[in-house]
Design an enzyme around this catalytic site. Sequence first.
Site, PDB file in Angstrom:
ATOM      1  N   TRP A   1       0.834  -1.213   0.000  1.00  0.00           N
ATOM      2  CA  TRP A   1       0.000   0.000   0.000  1.00  0.00           C
ATOM      3  C   TRP A   1       0.859   1.249   0.000  1.00  0.00           C
ATOM      4  O   TRP A   1       0.534   2.228  -0.677  1.00  0.00           O
ATOM      5  CB  TRP A   1      -0.993  -0.043   1.162  1.00  0.00           C
ATOM      6  CG  TRP A   1      -1.816  -1.291   1.116  1.00  0.00           C
ATOM      7  CD1 TRP A   1      -1.802  -2.314   2.004  1.00  0.00           C
ATOM      8  CD2 TRP A   1      -2.714  -1.697   0.065  1.00  0.00           C
ATOM      9  NE1 TRP A   1      -2.643  -3.313   1.586  1.00  0.00           N
ATOM     10  CE2 TRP A   1      -3.214  -2.972   0.409  1.00  0.00           C
ATOM     11  CE3 TRP A   1      -3.146  -1.102  -1.126  1.00  0.00           C
ATOM     12  CZ2 TRP A   1      -4.122  -3.664  -0.392  1.00  0.00           C
ATOM     13  CZ3 TRP A   1      -4.050  -1.787  -1.925  1.00  0.00           C
ATOM     14  CH2 TRP A   1      -4.530  -3.054  -1.560  1.00  0.00           C
TER      15      TRP A   1
ATOM     16  N   ASP B   1      -1.573   6.753   6.402  1.00  0.00           N
ATOM     17  CA  ASP B   1      -2.614   5.811   5.981  1.00  0.00           C
ATOM     18  C   ASP B   1      -2.826   4.859   7.157  1.00  0.00           C
ATOM     19  O   ASP B   1      -2.019   3.953   7.387  1.00  0.00           O
ATOM     20  CB  ASP B   1      -2.170   5.046   4.733  1.00  0.00           C
ATOM     21  CG  ASP B   1      -3.187   3.973   4.342  1.00  0.00           C
ATOM     22  OD1 ASP B   1      -4.219   3.828   5.022  1.00  0.00           O
ATOM     23  OD2 ASP B   1      -2.928   3.280   3.339  1.00  0.00           O
TER      24      ASP B   1
ATOM     25  N   LYS C   1     -12.044  -1.981   7.832  1.00  0.00           N
ATOM     26  CA  LYS C   1     -11.312  -2.890   8.703  1.00  0.00           C
ATOM     27  C   LYS C   1     -11.711  -2.673  10.165  1.00  0.00           C
ATOM     28  O   LYS C   1     -12.258  -3.568  10.797  1.00  0.00           O
ATOM     29  CB  LYS C   1      -9.818  -2.752   8.480  1.00  0.00           C
ATOM     30  CG  LYS C   1      -9.443  -3.119   7.022  1.00  0.00           C
ATOM     31  CD  LYS C   1      -8.020  -2.793   6.661  1.00  0.00           C
ATOM     32  CE  LYS C   1      -7.767  -2.831   5.161  1.00  0.00           C
ATOM     33  NZ  LYS C   1      -7.976  -4.142   4.544  1.00  0.00           N
TER      34      LYS C   1
END
Lengths: 360, 360
Positions: free
Chosen positions: B101, B172, B196
């Site tokens: 990511w 992030d 999540k």
Amino acid sequence: MTRTWNFSPGPAVLPEAVLRRAQAALWDLDGSGIGVLEHSHRGKEFMAVLARAEALVRQLAAVPDDYDVLFLQGGASSQFFMVPMNFLGGATADYCVTGVWSEKAVEEARRFGTVHVACSSAAAGHTYIPGAAETTWSTAPAYAHFTSNNTIYGTQWTGEPAVPAGVPLVCDASSDIFSRPIDVARYALIYAGAQKNLGPSGVTLVIVKKELVAKGARDLPTMLQYRTFAANQSMYNTPPTFGIYVLAEVLRWIDELGGLPAMAARNRAKADLLYAELDRSPVFKGVVRADARSQMNVTFRGRNAAEDAAFVAFATARGLSGLAGHRSVGGMRASIYNAMELGGVQALVEAMQAFAAAHA
Amino acid sequence: MTRTWNFSPGPAVLPEAVLRRAQAALWDLDGSGIGVLEHSHRGKEFMAVLARAEALVRQLAAVPDDYDVLFLQGGASSQFFMVPMNFLGGATADYCVTGVWSEKAVEEARRFGTVHVACSSAAAGHTYIPGAAETTWSTAPAYAHFTSNNTIYGTQWTGEPAVPAGVPLVCDASSDIFSRPIDVARYALIYAGAQKNLGPSGVTLVIVKKELVAKGARDLPTMLQYRTFAANQSMYNTPPTFGIYVLAEVLRWIDELGGLPAMAARNRAKADLLYAELDRSPVFKGVVRADARSQMNVTFRGRNAAEDAAFVAFATARGLSGLAGHRSVGGMRASIYNAMELGGVQALVEAMQAFAAAHA
């Protein structure tokens, strides 16, 4: 438990059968022991949901094979810029301006090229849909854009604008998609936020010709290129899984009722009932020109603003919600999308008659 | 009805109390007679939901008043480009690369300026978090970016990287937000896809310093400027209303359990139990360096790939789902976000022990 008749312009009423299935799926999707919100988007359970959603879009609208069916995020407001960002590239595009949403689309397009306003109903307060006689197209525009239904004003195109041959036609169909049959082959790109006729907010349906996708600009962030979604079955990143689930259930409901022709008949019956009352009422009358009347958003007024407010309160007390007009135009607006039952419109007509009897 | 223990990396398990409330709200939100999917985003019922979501974010994370709390769409993948599109402007930004990511975030940033890789764990297969000794910052970068938890590899920062004073820190936090207390004042911008620890996919939480919002580029589409969301309480266009509703319910659940300190204790207990088993098991062992172990995604392996596949099948048969590692790395991964109960981890440890007893 009595539910309210919900005339909200969007997010809007959904079919009760869909809500009941969604309630069950929140706890356990298709017997998996895991709820729909909790499934990995890469798992077989959600992949089946996604496949069903795409298949139903293709079947209901008879989408030709050379079109992609995509599920994006960001609403129509994101399509306002994604379309010109991908396809304008400094050239000229033609826009039909029939309301606030067209105007916003124009604003975003001007960042990426020249906008030619092919026609506009602005001078008449957007109370009609311009005809061919007052429409001028530019020479070979990159595309032509129109808004098929105007939620705020209550007008609707009865067909596509007569663009010259070869001009890619782009449509914001957010507020009337799948309310009637649509000839997809006449379009290069159709987009629609789901929250009026298709499901909850947070998912945008895009039906786009593959040939157009291939022509899109490449020097853009990955998430802003249509090809990213086309090449990855809308799964480059985590899609809005629940929105796609509900959309698939709404499409299943449309299919079970007989598809888009049945929706058209159902919507015509509701709209005819309501417009007939407006044509006969001693108190209420329609706002827009008769040949531009929307079958999705019926706008009307009493004899003055105080009477409008009184009627909205009267209707609310009878369990009819969401009837106040958009704050920019006032009056009343009854949004009667696919999922609104005829019974809701009958209840509204009865309320209008009762109010008129008491106040005429 | 027995639910499966769901170790999916995201979308992921949600608290059962939240699912039960959401089921009721689908039919009737707060006694309004209209379901949460069907309420106008401008109506008082949804406005109350949005206000509750923002208030709970502010309360749980003690967000200072000079920060905006925003709800966007498009996931972390859209933040990968929105951050540099708004704040890089041809300058240099520093990125800590600790997994796939981070790498994707770097790719998008390169479109808008120069990326200086301040540190990277790539050479070691992203099995650890680089320390200060192997990190070099550029001179006055526009911002520094890191990924607080690496879902695929199973590593997690124990704190923030030690950026030089005055450098805006961007994080992030998609896969560990609100799993433990966070000192918001150390950040300029925190973003997290909800799917999540916070709710369903389709909503992205952004906590951003107002001063940074004001500095963002202005020659961008309206929907790509943070100030659009900040100036309109995330309601410039129709927000993903259901996602925000579920997020608010998840935050309420966190609050009722004792807030972020309680989440930290709960998550530590689960992770300690599982890592202890890995440290003692004759069959399974952890993949990453001990000081980088994630409390959200626990990656581990058997003695070979065949054994990994056998264990995943064994666990699935015992009602433990989603344990296969990411396809790019193989092995196993147990995602044990906030909503995973200790009982699920206990069931996993028992399965590991039973499997080991049969195969050691």
